[in-house]
Design a protein around this motif. Structure first.
Motif, PDB file in Angstrom:
ATOM      1  N   THR A  35      38.789  37.972  56.939  1.00  0.00           N
ATOM      2  CA  THR A  35      38.608  38.156  55.675  1.00  0.00           C
ATOM      3  C   THR A  35      38.390  37.273  54.626  1.00  0.00           C
ATOM      4  OG1 THR A  35      40.622  38.320  55.103  1.00  0.00           O
ATOM      5  CG2 THR A  35      39.145  41.025  56.019  1.00  0.00           C
ATOM      6  N   ARG A  95      29.198  39.409  54.783  1.00  0.00           N
ATOM      7  CA  ARG A  95      29.318  41.187  54.844  1.00  0.00           C
ATOM      8  C   ARG A  95      28.158  41.928  53.938  1.00  0.00           C
ATOM      9  NH1 ARG A  95      34.434  40.460  56.799  1.00  0.00           N
ATOM     10  NH2 ARG A  95      34.202  39.725  58.873  1.00  0.00           N
ATOM     11  N   ALA A 128      35.301  36.831  61.884  1.00  0.00           N
ATOM     12  CA  ALA A 128      34.805  37.278  62.630  1.00  0.00           C
ATOM     13  C   ALA A 128      35.181  38.768  62.902  1.00  0.00           C
ATOM     14  CB  ALA A 128      36.090  36.724  64.044  1.00  0.00           C
ATOM     15  N   ASP A 129      35.142  39.745  62.962  1.00  0.00           N
ATOM     16  CA  ASP A 129      35.701  40.862  62.589  1.00  0.00           C
ATOM     17  C   ASP A 129      36.746  41.719  62.039  1.00  0.00           C
ATOM     18  OD1 ASP A 129      33.147  42.095  63.768  1.00  0.00           O
ATOM     19  OD2 ASP A 129      34.161  42.892  65.174  1.00  0.00           O
ATOM     20  N   ASP A 130      37.694  40.446  62.481  1.00  0.00           N
ATOM     21  CA  ASP A 130      39.136  40.707  61.929  1.00  0.00           C
ATOM     22  C   ASP A 130      39.177  39.641  60.782  1.00  0.00           C
ATOM     23  OD1 ASP A 130      39.181  38.609  63.587  1.00  0.00           O
ATOM     24  OD2 ASP A 130      41.438  39.042  64.393  1.00  0.00           O
TER      25      ASP A 130
END
Ligand code: COA
Length: 321
Positions: A50, A144, A46-48
């Protein structure tokens, strides 16, 4: 002194992208991807999320399984090729998130072989008495650096993290790690820009994965065959001694070729590539954790872990679980 695996863990992001979903974005099909790679789906961060957050989740699971607390950990090594930041390294970010007290914490990059390299470093530190409880992680957010418009690569990769806790033991444990690399193959699998080599202002391929898939395939099969043979010879072991092969999960056909060399039936090979694609450094510890948790791998069994990736790098670990 030896090191032994006290606990394993893994984490996969929630979002799943199937082959059919990818086929709506690029000119491919579920049939093509399955037939050429064995991959059925991949998990995407998800975007948040890492690499450090995935690592933290996998590490928690491995620490729970090993029955150790943050205060027990005195070494963190993360194999990754997709770190959150230039610095601090991912291991420091994990250390902070888990509340692990001051200790050596570093990441290393060896592409898909990152976990085996990390395991080898931690094993040496435990075997020499420099560490007493090591957290070893392989984690990636390859989504990414994937070009989602390039069908030759975007179908292959996914995100995830796997971890093990290593502790000292009087008997092995990790019997040996064999590592290798050959930088002459760097043009077959690479990401063109990074920190020191910056993209020109007009670059449209910023940091995407570039690969000559066919050529990678051939070198991977040949190198892995040599690697497993070398590993067995170093211990004067017959192929039949191996209970489980835990290969890097890049492609079912590459894995089948290695299993054939070992004369191992596929029932003795831990295969998870169908569920998450190629997660680079995360794939071997995730496969290990999968088979430990579903009860296939039992204490006392002999495991052969192997990986191959960009560089090229390669490595094996022979482990009495
Ligand atoms: N969907 C449909 N067609 C595709 C495709 C896709 N996702 N990707 C490539 N193709 C096409 C090619 O364009 C080519 O078409 P053409 O014959 O009209 O030129 C055709 O399929 C065959 O391409 P090729 O690259 O020869 O296929 P392949 O059998 O070698 O399979 C890989 C491609 C990438 C699956 C395979 O080479 C591989 O797995 N290599 C190893 C990659 C790897 O594991 N890398 C990481 C190592 S850690």
């Amino acid at each position: 002194m030896y090191s032994r695996i006290a606990g394993t863990g893994r984490y996969l992001p929630e979002r799943i992208v199937t082959n059919s979903e990818l086929a709506t974005r690029v000119d491919t099909s579920d049939e093509w991807i399955r037939a050429r790679t064995g991959i059925e789906r991949r998990h995407i961060a998800a975007d948040d999320e890492t690499t450090a957050s995935l690592s933290t989740q996998a590490a928690r699971a491995a620490m729970d399984a090993a029955g150790v607390d943050a205060a027990d950990i005195d070494l963190i090594v993360v194999g990754t090729t997709t770190p959150d930041l230039v610095f601090p390294n991912v291991a420091c970010l994990v250390q902070e998130r888990l509340g692990i007290p001051a200790c050596p914490a570093f990441s290393l990059e060896a592409a898909c072989t990152g976990f085996i390299y990390a395991l080898s470093m931690a094993d040496k530190m435990i075997a020499t008495g420099s560490a007493n409880c090591a957290l070893v992680i392989g984690a990636e957010t390859l989504s990414r650096i994937v070009d989602w418009n390039d069908r030759t690569t975007c179908v292959l990769f996914g995100d995830g993290a796997g971890a093990v806790v290593l502790r000292p033991a009087d008997t092995p444990g990790v019997l040996s790690c064999h590592l290798g690399a050959d930088g002459r193959y760097q043009d077959l699998l690479f990401s063109p820009y990074g920190t020191s080599k910056r993209p020109p202002p007009d670059a449209d391929d910023v940091s995407y994965i570039k690969m000559k898939g066919n050529e990678v395939f051939k070198v991977a099969v040949k190198t892995l065959e040599g690697l497993v043979t070398k590993t067995l010879e170093a211990h004067q072991l017959d192929k039949s001694a191996i209970d489980w092969l835990i290969p890097h999960q890049a492609n079912t056909r590459i894995i089948q070729a290695t299993a054939k060399r070992l004369e191992l039936p596929m029932e003795k090979v831990i295969l998870t590539v169908q569920d998450h694609g190629n997660t680079s450094a995360a794939s071997v510890p995730m496969a290990l954790d999968t088979a430990v948790r579903d009860g296939r791998i039992q204490r006392g069994e002999l495991l052969l872990l192997e990986a191959f990736g960009g560089g090229f790098t390669w490595g094996s670990a022979l482990i009495r679980y």
